[in-house]
Design an enzyme around this catalytic site. Structure first.
Site, PDB file in Angstrom:
ATOM      1  CG  ASN A   1       2.934 -25.539 -17.092  1.00  0.00           C
ATOM      2  OD1 ASN A   1       1.795 -25.465 -17.543  1.00  0.00           O
ATOM      3  ND2 ASN A   1       3.955 -26.029 -17.792  1.00  0.00           N
ATOM      4  CD1 TRP A   2      -2.176 -25.414 -12.426  1.00  0.00           C
ATOM      5  CD2 TRP A   2      -4.181 -24.756 -13.199  1.00  0.00           C
ATOM      6  NE1 TRP A   2      -2.827 -24.750 -11.411  1.00  0.00           N
ATOM      7  CE2 TRP A   2      -4.054 -24.329 -11.862  1.00  0.00           C
ATOM      8  CE3 TRP A   2      -5.342 -24.444 -13.882  1.00  0.00           C
ATOM      9  CZ2 TRP A   2      -5.060 -23.623 -11.203  1.00  0.00           C
ATOM     10  CZ3 TRP A   2      -6.345 -23.745 -13.238  1.00  0.00           C
ATOM     11  CH2 TRP A   2      -6.206 -23.340 -11.911  1.00  0.00           C
ATOM     12  CE  LYS A   3       4.035 -29.680 -17.074  1.00  0.00           C
ATOM     13  NZ  LYS A   3       5.069 -30.693 -17.134  1.00  0.00           N
TER      14      LYS A   3
ATOM     15  CG  HIS B   1       6.881 -26.518 -21.141  1.00  0.00           C
ATOM     16  ND1 HIS B   1       6.990 -27.875 -21.307  1.00  0.00           N
ATOM     17  CD2 HIS B   1       6.876 -26.299 -19.799  1.00  0.00           C
ATOM     18  CE1 HIS B   1       7.025 -28.461 -20.109  1.00  0.00           C
ATOM     19  NE2 HIS B   1       6.963 -27.523 -19.180  1.00  0.00           N
TER      20      HIS B   1
ATOM     21  CD  GLU C   1       5.252 -31.064 -20.703  1.00  0.00           C
ATOM     22  OE1 GLU C   1       4.255 -30.336 -20.671  1.00  0.00           O
ATOM     23  OE2 GLU C   1       5.753 -31.587 -19.688  1.00  0.00           O
TER      24      GLU C   1
ATOM     25  CD  GLU D   1       9.994 -26.202 -16.719  1.00  0.00           C
ATOM     26  OE1 GLU D   1       9.386 -26.200 -15.653  1.00  0.00           O
ATOM     27  OE2 GLU D   1       9.460 -26.456 -17.805  1.00  0.00           O
TER      28      GLU D   1
ATOM     29  N   GLY E   1       8.278 -34.225 -14.417  1.00  0.00           N
ATOM     30  CA  GLY E   1       7.268 -35.260 -14.198  1.00  0.00           C
ATOM     31  C   GLY E   1       7.845 -36.620 -13.846  1.00  0.00           C
TER      32      GLY E   1
ATOM     33  CB  SER F   1      10.500 -33.567  -9.915  1.00  0.00           C
ATOM     34  OG  SER F   1      10.133 -34.400 -10.994  1.00  0.00           O
TER      35      SER F   1
ATOM     36  N   GLY G   1       4.934 -28.037 -12.123  1.00  0.00           N
ATOM     37  CA  GLY G   1       3.883 -28.733 -12.857  1.00  0.00           C
ATOM     38  C   GLY G   1       2.970 -29.483 -11.898  1.00  0.00           C
ATOM     39  N   GLY G   2       3.214 -30.784 -11.758  1.00  0.00           N
ATOM     40  CA  GLY G   2       2.339 -31.668 -10.980  1.00  0.00           C
ATOM     41  C   GLY G   2       1.971 -31.136  -9.596  1.00  0.00           C
TER      42      GLY G   2
HETATM   43  P1  13P Z   1       6.733 -31.191 -12.932  1.00  0.00           P
HETATM   44  O1  13P Z   1       6.773 -30.220 -11.784  1.00  0.00           O
HETATM   45  O2  13P Z   1       5.464 -31.997 -12.981  1.00  0.00           O
HETATM   46  O3  13P Z   1       7.962 -32.029 -13.006  1.00  0.00           O
HETATM   47  O4  13P Z   1       6.686 -30.315 -14.288  1.00  0.00           O
HETATM   48  C1  13P Z   1       7.616 -29.299 -14.463  1.00  0.00           C
HETATM   49  C2  13P Z   1       7.204 -28.483 -15.627  1.00  0.00           C
HETATM   50  O5  13P Z   1       7.259 -28.931 -16.754  1.00  0.00           O
HETATM   51  C3  13P Z   1       6.707 -27.128 -15.361  1.00  0.00           C
HETATM   52  O6  13P Z   1       6.628 -26.377 -16.525  1.00  0.00           O
END
Ligand code: 13P
Length: 261
Positions: free
Chosen positions: A11-13, A97, A99, A169, A175, A214, A235-236
């Site tokens: 997930n590149w956000k 998600h 967020e 999640e 993050g 993470s 994500g990251g």
């Molecule tokens: P991180 O891997 O950066 O913690 O993010 C997880 C995430 O929100 C994937 O959708």
């Protein structure tokens, strides 16, 4: 017997311009071209989807979006429809998600409408659920997550349910560098599967349940040893193509996840 094929989704956000996405795709495809034992999905920002469609064509990497509208079309300024995603070769879409729930006020009811719409057009929803730290500390994490799953999937037929992916999640792990322990991830993924079983019976054994929060190249292997953790939403650690490819290779899934049912 049910066999679940593992899934690793990035997930590149809100990261990457078109040229950055194209550059990523070239490097990434070179690294993962021999991967056969799991499904790889890149969930990119809307603007990068069309260029990625061209880059990923005929590759093993699937394309996903990070959100979509519940409506088909119309006066919905700023929204993107399921049909528009299909038009650029998306086959997956992240829905609900944390967020989007926390910063953009998405409700379980809206997420339910989006899940239904995605399934109607043939997109695979990656439904995200997860508790915040307060709920975990109060011992209410399972109740929250099971409630989110039930509400997001309300009114779906067994056939529709059989086409979803769920991602657990925990908000406190996103993050933050704080991964849930593999035992905690397993426990919640098993609770999610129990909820799915109550909705669809033994077919719940076929649904991939991912962990996100993470996940990195050096902790994926341990998470993947858990019987109900069928992959990860990353994500990251998905933002660098070589790093993400390493994570995928380290995932080292068992040849098949076989559950006696
Ligand atoms: P991180 O891997 O950066 O913690 O993010 C997880 C995430 O929100 C994937 O959708």
């Amino acid at each position: 017997m049910a066999i679940r094929r593992p899934v690793i989704a990035g997930n590149w956000k809100m990261f990457k311009t078109v040229s950055e996405a194209e550059d990523y795709a070239v490097k990434f495809l070179e690294e993962v071209k021999d991967v056969t034992d799991l499904d790889i999905i890149l969930c990119a920002p809307f603007t990068a989807l069309y260029p990625l469609k061209n880059e990923l064509e005929e590759s093993i990497v699937h394309l996903g979006a990070q959100n979509m509208a519940w409506a088909d079309e119309g006066a919905y300024t700023g929204e993107i429809s399921a049909q528009m995603l299909q038009d650029v070769a998306c086959t997956y879409v992240i829905l609900g998600h944390s967020e989007r729930r926390e910063m953009f006020g998405e409700t379980d009811g809206e997420i339910n409408k989006k899940v239904k719409k995605a399934l109607t057009v043939g997109l695979t929803p990656i439904l995200c659920v997860g508790e915040n730290l307060n709920l975990r500390e109060e011992g209410k994490a399972v109740e929250r997550v099971q409630g989110q799953v039930s509400r997001a999937l309300e009114g779906l037929s067994t056939e529709e349910l059989s086409r979803i992916i769920v991602a657990y999640e925990p908000i406190w792990a996103i993050g933050t560098g704080k991964t849930a322990s593999s035992k905690d991830a397993q426990q919640m993924c098993a609770s999610i599967r129990a909820t799915l079983t109550s909705l669809m019976g033994l077919d719940a054994e076929k649904i991939p349940i991912l962990y996100g929060g993470s996940v990195k190249a050096d902790n994926i292997a341990e998470l993947m040893t858990e019987p109900d953790v069928d992959g990860a939403l990353v994500g990251g650690a998905s933002l660098d193509p070589l790093n993400f490819a390493k994570l995928i290779i380290n995932a080292n899934p068992l040849p098949a996840r076989v559950e006696g049912i």
